[in-house]
Structures are given as structure tokens and as C-alpha cells.
Motif scaffolding. Sequence first.
Motif, short mmCIF file in Angstrom:
data_model
loop_
_atom_site.label_atom_id
_atom_site.label_comp_id
_atom_site.label_asym_id
_atom_site.label_seq_id
_atom_site.Cartn_x
_atom_site.Cartn_y
_atom_site.Cartn_z
N ASP A 1 0.17 -18.77 5.17
CA ASP A 1 -1.27 -18.95 4.95
C ASP A 1 -2.11 -18.18 5.95
O ASP A 1 -3.33 -18.25 5.92
N ARG A 2 -1.46 -17.40 6.83
CA ARG A 2 -2.17 -16.63 7.85
C ARG A 2 -2.03 -15.13 7.67
O ARG A 2 -2.51 -14.36 8.49
N VAL A 3 -1.35 -14.71 6.62
CA VAL A 3 -1.07 -13.29 6.43
C VAL A 3 -1.97 -12.74 5.33
O VAL A 3 -2.07 -13.32 4.25
N LEU A 4 -2.65 -11.62 5.62
CA LEU A 4 -3.58 -10.99 4.68
C LEU A 4 -3.09 -9.58 4.35
O LEU A 4 -2.59 -8.87 5.21
N LEU A 5 -3.28 -9.19 3.10
CA LEU A 5 -2.92 -7.83 2.70
C LEU A 5 -3.80 -6.81 3.40
O LEU A 5 -5.03 -6.91 3.40
N GLY A 6 -3.16 -5.82 4.00
CA GLY A 6 -3.84 -4.64 4.52
C GLY A 6 -3.00 -3.43 4.17
O GLY A 6 -1.77 -3.54 4.03
N SER A 7 -3.64 -2.26 4.01
CA SER A 7 -2.87 -1.09 3.55
C SER A 7 -3.05 0.16 4.41
O SER A 7 -2.17 0.99 4.47
N ASP A 8 -4.20 0.32 5.06
CA ASP A 8 -4.59 1.56 5.75
C ASP A 8 -5.01 2.67 4.78
O ASP A 8 -5.11 3.84 5.17
N PHE A 9 -5.22 2.33 3.52
CA PHE A 9 -5.74 3.29 2.55
C PHE A 9 -7.02 3.91 3.10
O PHE A 9 -7.86 3.21 3.63
N PRO A 10 -7.20 5.23 3.01
CA PRO A 10 -6.38 6.24 2.33
C PRO A 10 -5.37 6.92 3.23
O PRO A 10 -4.67 7.83 2.79
N ASN A 11 -5.31 6.50 4.50
CA ASN A 11 -4.58 7.27 5.52
C ASN A 11 -3.11 6.88 5.61
O ASN A 11 -2.58 6.63 6.69
N ILE A 12 -2.43 6.82 4.46
CA ILE A 12 -1.04 6.40 4.47
C ILE A 12 -0.14 7.52 3.94
O ILE A 12 -0.53 8.26 3.04
N PRO A 13 1.07 7.64 4.50
CA PRO A 13 1.98 8.73 4.10
C PRO A 13 2.91 8.32 2.96
O PRO A 13 4.06 8.77 2.90
N TYR A 14 2.44 7.46 2.08
CA TYR A 14 3.20 7.02 0.91
C TYR A 14 2.19 6.45 -0.08
O TYR A 14 0.99 6.35 0.23
N THR A 15 2.63 6.05 -1.25
CA THR A 15 1.70 5.54 -2.25
C THR A 15 1.36 4.08 -2.00
O THR A 15 2.12 3.34 -1.36
N TYR A 16 0.23 3.66 -2.53
CA TYR A 16 -0.29 2.31 -2.29
C TYR A 16 0.70 1.24 -2.74
O TYR A 16 0.89 0.23 -2.05
N VAL A 17 1.31 1.46 -3.88
CA VAL A 17 2.20 0.43 -4.42
C VAL A 17 3.40 0.17 -3.51
O VAL A 17 3.98 -0.93 -3.53
N HIS A 18 3.75 1.14 -2.67
CA HIS A 18 4.90 0.95 -1.78
C HIS A 18 4.66 -0.19 -0.80
O HIS A 18 5.60 -0.93 -0.45
N GLN A 19 3.42 -0.38 -0.34
CA GLN A 19 3.14 -1.51 0.55
C GLN A 19 3.42 -2.83 -0.15
O GLN A 19 4.00 -3.75 0.43
N LEU A 20 3.04 -2.93 -1.42
CA LEU A 20 3.28 -4.15 -2.19
C LEU A 20 4.77 -4.38 -2.39
O LEU A 20 5.28 -5.51 -2.23
N GLU A 21 5.48 -3.34 -2.75
CA GLU A 21 6.92 -3.44 -2.97
C GLU A 21 7.64 -3.82 -1.67
O GLU A 21 8.63 -4.58 -1.69
N SER A 22 7.14 -3.32 -0.54
CA SER A 22 7.76 -3.62 0.75
C SER A 22 7.59 -5.09 1.10
O SER A 22 8.47 -5.69 1.73
N LEU A 23 6.47 -5.68 0.71
CA LEU A 23 6.27 -7.11 0.94
C LEU A 23 7.19 -7.92 0.05
O LEU A 23 7.80 -8.90 0.48
N GLU A 24 7.33 -7.50 -1.20
CA GLU A 24 8.15 -8.25 -2.14
C GLU A 24 9.61 -8.26 -1.72
O GLU A 24 10.31 -9.28 -1.86
N ARG A 25 10.09 -7.16 -1.18
CA ARG A 25 11.52 -7.10 -0.85
C ARG A 25 11.87 -7.93 0.39
O ARG A 25 13.05 -8.07 0.72
N LEU A 26 10.85 -8.51 1.05
CA LEU A 26 11.14 -9.48 2.11
C LEU A 26 11.81 -10.73 1.53
O LEU A 26 12.48 -11.47 2.25
N GLY A 27 11.58 -10.97 0.23
CA GLY A 27 12.22 -12.09 -0.43
C GLY A 27 11.64 -13.44 -0.06
O GLY A 27 12.35 -14.46 -0.09
#
Length: 297
Positions: free
Chosen positions: A250-276
Amino acid sequence: MCDPSVVTVDSAGAEAEGVRRFWERLGVPGLIDVHTHFMPERVLNKVWAYFDGVDWAITYRHEEERRVALLREFGVRAFTSMLYPHKAGMAQWLNGWSRDFAGRTPDCLHTATFFPEPGAEAYVREAVEAGARVFKSHIQVGGYDPNDALIDGVWGLLAEAEVPVVIHCGSGPDPGKHTGPEPIARLLARHPRLRLVVAHMGMPEYAEFFALAERYEEVRLDTTMAFTDFSERIMPFPRGEARRLADLGDRVLLGSDFPNIPYTYVHQLESLERLGLGDDWMRRVLYGNAAGVFGLG
């Protein structure tokens, strides 16, 4: 010659569809991204020039209007204009720009900033009274001690106003004189109700910043760049801390660093999901937690 890392207009449509499918499957109304960068063009160009010098690809190197449109296409319901001074005399000017940007961009949470300098408390109060909903503090770039007496009144004001501060205070990617958990621990000892959002999960000092979030109920963390393939290569998340991360859901918020990222936006979401950590954890991180902080429903 076209940089293959940059998302073109043609490919952006397919990517936007993928991002939307991601959050639609979770049953949330969209995304709230608390760590996106919009700033005056000449300042952003200097930021991009710095990244070019360290061989860091900017995936979303587009004009401002297109960058805003992309976030909307992704289904980002609210975002920020994280901007920050690197010296005295910049913050008030940046705040004027961000106030205007929020005025013409209703889905942007009105963002402001500050620097240790005479008059800081006055212009921060002015920004709060003008409707600023989030502040940015960059300890690494600014090179300042968060316990500087020149901004002690600023922290007190923001704590009283309950305005969150997204603060880059971890020692990644390069440590600074005042980065790390110890200065923040001293700050919170004086201002325990301060709504700090520790950028990048505090990497690489994940565990130490988790401990501060466990001790202070108003401390939160944003996911910016954490757990991605890029960050895992240089500042890997200690897997032994996964249980604590789950408990801090309940203390974690989505952040991306868009637009200054060296990968696509969806990769941040996928990286969170694979934490399981489960769909409920994901729903809170992608939308619910920030909606509560900013009263977005």
C-alpha cells in the motif's frame, strides 16, 4: 539515421494497445504515473544531451505534444512534470513553467520544486497556494543536503500541507555527497509526517529505504526503473527483500521516468508483474495507491 531504440509513431500504436491490455486485464481504470518528466524545452534538451553523452538511449524523444498524447494513449490517467534545479535561482522559474503546463494539461498533477536558497519557503508556499499537488527534490543532481537549514521550513510547510515530495535520494546510478538513507532518516526524525515518495525504490539501498517506509507511515516508494532488465544489470534488487516489498504494497506507487527511459514503457509494467506479488498488489501499485494519495477516486 533513425535510432532503433526510439519508438516511432507507427510502432507507438501497437505499444499503446499492449499497455492498455496490461492494465485492462487487471480491472483498473488506467494507470497513475507519479514519475514522468516534462520541463522547459531548453532544460530537457540539456538533460537529453547528458544522457547522449553516457550512451543512454531516450526511447520517447518526441515533441512535448506527442509525449503527452502517448501517455494518454497508454491509458495514463494522471502523471507529473518532474523537474528540478541544479543550482540556486532556477526553482521559482521552473515552478512558473510547471504551473502553466498543468494549466494546459489537465491530467498532469501540478508539480513544483525547490532548492536550498534564501526565499525558498516563500516560493514553495506560493506554489502550494497556487495548487501544486506534488514536489520534486533531486538530492543527487542538486548536490544538496536535505537537512540544509535553508529548506527546513520548506519541509515543515509541505508536511503540514500534506503535499507529497518525490525525492531522488538513493545512491543510484551514481552516489552523491548527500545521497543514501542516513540524511533522509535525519530529515524524517524532525518531520515524521512528511509525505516522501522515495524515487527508484531508493536503489541500490532498497532495504534501508524499506525500513524507513516501515517506520514512517507517510513514506512511500516509486517503482521508477526498478526491477527492469536495465537496472537489474547494474543495481539488482535483493530477492530476499521480496516479502517486505509485498507487505509494503500500500506504499508503492507506479513511476516510469518517461520519456527518459532506455526501453519501452510496457517493460516497466512487465518487470513489476514478474516479481510475482499478485494481481491485488499490482492493482494497488498501478492505480489504487496513487489515487488515494492524490484523491483521484
